[in-house]
Design an enzyme around this catalytic site. Structure first.
Site, PDB file in Angstrom:
ATOM      1  N   LYS A 217      -4.243  -7.508 -11.595  1.00 32.71           N
ATOM      2  CA  LYS A 217      -5.329  -7.846 -10.676  1.00 32.71           C
ATOM      3  C   LYS A 217      -6.341  -6.695 -10.642  1.00 32.71           C
ATOM      4  O   LYS A 217      -5.944  -5.529 -10.546  1.00 32.71           O
ATOM      5  CB  LYS A 217      -4.718  -8.066  -9.288  1.00 32.71           C
ATOM      6  CG  LYS A 217      -5.723  -8.431  -8.241  1.00 32.71           C
ATOM      7  CD  LYS A 217      -5.131  -8.377  -6.844  1.00 32.71           C
ATOM      8  CE  LYS A 217      -6.282  -8.192  -5.892  1.00 32.71           C
ATOM      9  NZ  LYS A 217      -6.098  -7.776  -4.606  1.00 32.71           N
TER      10      LYS A 217
ATOM     11  N   LYS B 138      -9.297  -1.252  -7.231  1.00 35.67           N
ATOM     12  CA  LYS B 138      -9.643   0.164  -7.417  1.00 35.67           C
ATOM     13  C   LYS B 138      -8.397   1.036  -7.457  1.00 35.67           C
ATOM     14  O   LYS B 138      -8.378   2.067  -8.104  1.00 35.67           O
ATOM     15  CB  LYS B 138     -10.661   0.651  -6.391  1.00 35.67           C
ATOM     16  CG  LYS B 138     -10.314   0.384  -4.981  1.00 35.67           C
ATOM     17  CD  LYS B 138     -11.472   0.728  -4.064  1.00 35.67           C
ATOM     18  CE  LYS B 138     -11.220   0.221  -2.664  1.00 35.67           C
ATOM     19  NZ  LYS B 138     -11.427  -1.224  -2.526  1.00 35.67           N
TER      20      LYS B 138
ATOM     21  N   LYS C  83       0.827  -1.210   0.000  1.00 33.45           N
ATOM     22  CA  LYS C  83       0.000   0.000   0.000  1.00 33.45           C
ATOM     23  C   LYS C  83       0.860   1.259   0.000  1.00 33.45           C
ATOM     24  O   LYS C  83       0.535   2.234  -0.667  1.00 33.45           O
ATOM     25  CB  LYS C  83      -0.960  -0.013   1.190  1.00 33.45           C
ATOM     26  CG  LYS C  83      -2.065  -1.030   0.996  1.00 33.45           C
ATOM     27  CD  LYS C  83      -3.098  -0.983   2.097  1.00 33.45           C
ATOM     28  CE  LYS C  83      -4.224  -1.963   1.807  1.00 33.45           C
ATOM     29  NZ  LYS C  83      -5.211  -2.024   2.874  1.00 33.45           N
TER      30      LYS C  83
HETATM   31  P1  ADP Z   1      -9.149  -3.341  -3.982  1.00 36.30           P
HETATM   32  O1  ADP Z   1      -7.940  -4.103  -4.457  1.00 36.30           O
HETATM   33  O2  ADP Z   1     -10.012  -2.915  -5.111  1.00 36.30           O
HETATM   34  O3  ADP Z   1      -8.779  -2.212  -3.059  1.00 36.30           O
HETATM   35  P2  ADP Z   1      -9.956  -4.654  -1.585  1.00 36.30           P
HETATM   36  O4  ADP Z   1      -8.530  -4.773  -1.193  1.00 36.30           O
HETATM   37  O5  ADP Z   1     -10.824  -3.694  -0.835  1.00 36.30           O
HETATM   38  O6  ADP Z   1     -10.019  -4.354  -3.155  1.00 36.30           O
HETATM   39  O7  ADP Z   1     -10.586  -6.102  -1.558  1.00 36.30           O
HETATM   40  C1  ADP Z   1     -11.729  -6.494  -0.834  1.00 36.30           C
HETATM   41  C2  ADP Z   1     -11.893  -7.990  -0.975  1.00 36.30           C
HETATM   42  O8  ADP Z   1     -12.066  -8.355  -2.355  1.00 36.30           O
HETATM   43  C3  ADP Z   1     -10.671  -8.784  -0.488  1.00 36.30           C
HETATM   44  O9  ADP Z   1     -11.089  -9.905   0.240  1.00 36.30           O
HETATM   45  C4  ADP Z   1      -9.965  -9.189  -1.751  1.00 36.30           C
HETATM   46  O10 ADP Z   1      -9.313 -10.385  -1.601  1.00 36.30           O
HETATM   47  C5  ADP Z   1     -11.074  -9.286  -2.772  1.00 36.30           C
HETATM   48  N1  ADP Z   1     -10.546  -8.886  -4.089  1.00 36.30           N
HETATM   49  C6  ADP Z   1     -10.253  -7.631  -4.485  1.00 36.30           C
HETATM   50  N2  ADP Z   1      -9.790  -7.605  -5.747  1.00 36.30           N
HETATM   51  C7  ADP Z   1      -9.776  -8.885  -6.168  1.00 36.30           C
HETATM   52  C8  ADP Z   1      -9.398  -9.531  -7.385  1.00 36.30           C
HETATM   53  N3  ADP Z   1      -8.978  -8.836  -8.446  1.00 36.30           N
HETATM   54  N4  ADP Z   1      -9.509 -10.868  -7.469  1.00 36.30           N
HETATM   55  C9  ADP Z   1      -9.965 -11.584  -6.418  1.00 36.30           C
HETATM   56  N5  ADP Z   1     -10.350 -11.048  -5.243  1.00 36.30           N
HETATM   57  C10 ADP Z   1     -10.258  -9.717  -5.098  1.00 36.30           C
HETATM   58  N1  TRP Z   2      -8.609  -6.000   5.527  1.00 33.79           N
HETATM   59  C1  TRP Z   2      -9.772  -6.502   4.848  1.00 33.79           C
HETATM   60  C2  TRP Z   2      -9.720  -6.063   3.368  1.00 33.79           C
HETATM   61  O1  TRP Z   2      -9.144  -5.061   3.048  1.00 33.79           O
HETATM   62  C3  TRP Z   2     -11.050  -5.990   5.484  1.00 33.79           C
HETATM   63  C4  TRP Z   2     -11.185  -6.479   6.876  1.00 33.79           C
HETATM   64  C5  TRP Z   2     -11.033  -5.735   8.011  1.00 33.79           C
HETATM   65  C6  TRP Z   2     -11.463  -7.813   7.282  1.00 33.79           C
HETATM   66  N2  TRP Z   2     -11.230  -6.518   9.109  1.00 33.79           N
HETATM   67  C7  TRP Z   2     -11.487  -7.784   8.695  1.00 33.79           C
HETATM   68  C8  TRP Z   2     -11.694  -8.996   6.609  1.00 33.79           C
HETATM   69  C9  TRP Z   2     -11.726  -8.963   9.449  1.00 33.79           C
HETATM   70  C10 TRP Z   2     -11.926 -10.141   7.351  1.00 33.79           C
HETATM   71  C11 TRP Z   2     -11.954 -10.113   8.752  1.00 33.79           C
HETATM   72  O2  TRP Z   2     -10.300  -6.743   2.554  1.00 33.79           O
END
Ligand code: ADP
Ligand code: TRP
Length: 320
Positions: free
Chosen positions: A188, A191, A110
């Site tokens: 992948k 957002k 990040k």
């Molecule tokens: P982003 O990468 O868009 O910020 P997040 O990190 O908020 O998405 O992901 C939220 C959930 O969706 C997580 O559990 C993540 O593993 C799943 N996820 C996000 N992008 C993908 C992807 N391209 N393929 C599979 N799972 C995904």
């Molecule tokens: N960190 C997770 C994500 O970005 C979101 C999350 C926060 C979560 N607390 C959690 C997922 C506890 C599972 C259990 O997707």
């Protein structure tokens, strides 16, 4: 069996979130007790605009309900409605080694993507461990990218129990099978890469996203490799086995352009999500209902959290 999963309200939900996470979470509703929360406190590490966060939090709640989260079966709530979670996070931080956090990939990833290297971002896995452990969750369904955070939660539970006795339950990770949904540029879908296809996009904006999917430059007549194509990878998430085979043979035979495959994908997305879009429009017009679901969910979740915290406070010595 108690399942728990959280999602950050840090942007519009996309197909990666749906097929990588939400779909599996929602299927679990019938297999045990489901707790689903919106991780608004975690989102503060990236969204620092109050109005925007409030709006996105409500949006995700509406999305979840529209996608089939049933408040009669599951508990939907906001992370910030359970203040005990931050209390537990602090307590857990006192048994968490720095090395454990330093090994976490998500923090480095990040920061390399431009997020501020705040203390909150660094200790993010401790708050996540508190989320999981406070509800004595048995299993935590997450995407592959969150697997390390579940290991951290397991380690923290173990460190806590080693000091204070067997109070916290070791959670198991339940990693989604669709590990990586590709975005429109082949990386992948995320957002932060701006390569998403939103779950609730429709009409022109959906078409624009699908037509923008990157492909190679083979001519219509050329045979094509379905296993190297982003359009095919997305199509197969929604199509039946027979439909997948049919499109596969069209790729291999040649004579089909990528435009045709994209149109098939577009139709599949419409067919899969049309019902959810309608449901979403109705919910969005009834904010009062959505807020009442969240309020009821918070009351139920808080009752569970209170029980764990009573044990934790007693063990550590902060409840005379
Ligand atoms: P982003 O990468 O868009 O910020 P997040 O990190 O908020 O998405 O992901 C939220 C959930 O969706 C997580 O559990 C993540 O593993 C799943 N996820 C996000 N992008 C993908 C992807 N391209 N393929 C599979 N799972 C995904
Ligand atoms: N960190 C997770 C994500 O970005 C979101 C999350 C926060 C979560 N607390 C959690 C997922 C506890 C599972 C259990 O997707």
């Amino acid at each position: 069996m108690r399942f728990l999963s959280g999602i950050q309200p840090s942007g519009k939900l996309h197909l990666g979130n749906y097929f990588g996470a939400i779909k599996q979470y929602l299927e679990l509703q019938d297999k045990g007790e489901g707790l689903y929360f919106i991780a608004d406190l975690h989102a503060l590490t990236s969204v620092q605009n109050g109005d925007k966060l409030r709006e996105m939090t409500l949006d995700v709640a509406i999305d979840y309900l529209a996608l089939g989260l049933d408040p009669k079966k599951s508990i939907l709530f906001l992370q910030s409605d359970i203040p005990e979670v931050t209390e537990l996070a602090w307590i857990l931080s006192t048994v968490t080694g720095m090395g454990l956090l330093e090994r976490c990939h998500a923090y480095k990833d990040k920061v390399s993507k431009g997020l501020k290297a705040s203390a909150g971002l660094f200790t993010y896995p401790i708050l996540m461990a508190a989320d999981i452990l406070i509800y004595r969750s048995d299993a935590v369904p997450v995407g592959e990218d969150q697997a390390q955070h579940i290991e951290v939660a397991q380690d923290i539970a173990q460190s806590f129990n080693a000091v204070y006795g067997p109070i916290l339950k070791r959670p198991e990770a339940k990693i989604s099978p669709a590990a990586r949904v590709p975005g429109t540029d082949g990386r992948k879908m995320s957002k932060s890469y701006g390569n998403t296809i939103e779950i609730f996009a429709e009409g022109g904006s959906l078409k624009k996203a699908v037509m923008g999917i990157v492909t190679d430059s083979k001519a219509v007549s050329d045979p094509k490799d379905p296993d190297k194509c982003n359009v095919f990878a997305l199509y197969r998430l929604m199509a039946s086995p027979a439909e997948i085979e049919e499109l596969r043979s069209k790729y291999l035979a040649g004579g089909m352009g990528y435009g045709e495959a994209k149109n098939m994908l577009l139709a599949k997305i419409d067919a899969t999500f049309a019902q959810f879009r309608e449901a979403r429009k109705k919910l969005a017009a009834d904010r009062g209902y959505v807020l009442s679901v969240l309020k009821e969910g918070a009351a139920k979740a808080r009752a569970i959290a209170a029980e764990t915290m009573a044990d934790v406070r007693k063990a550590v010595g902060i409840s005379p």
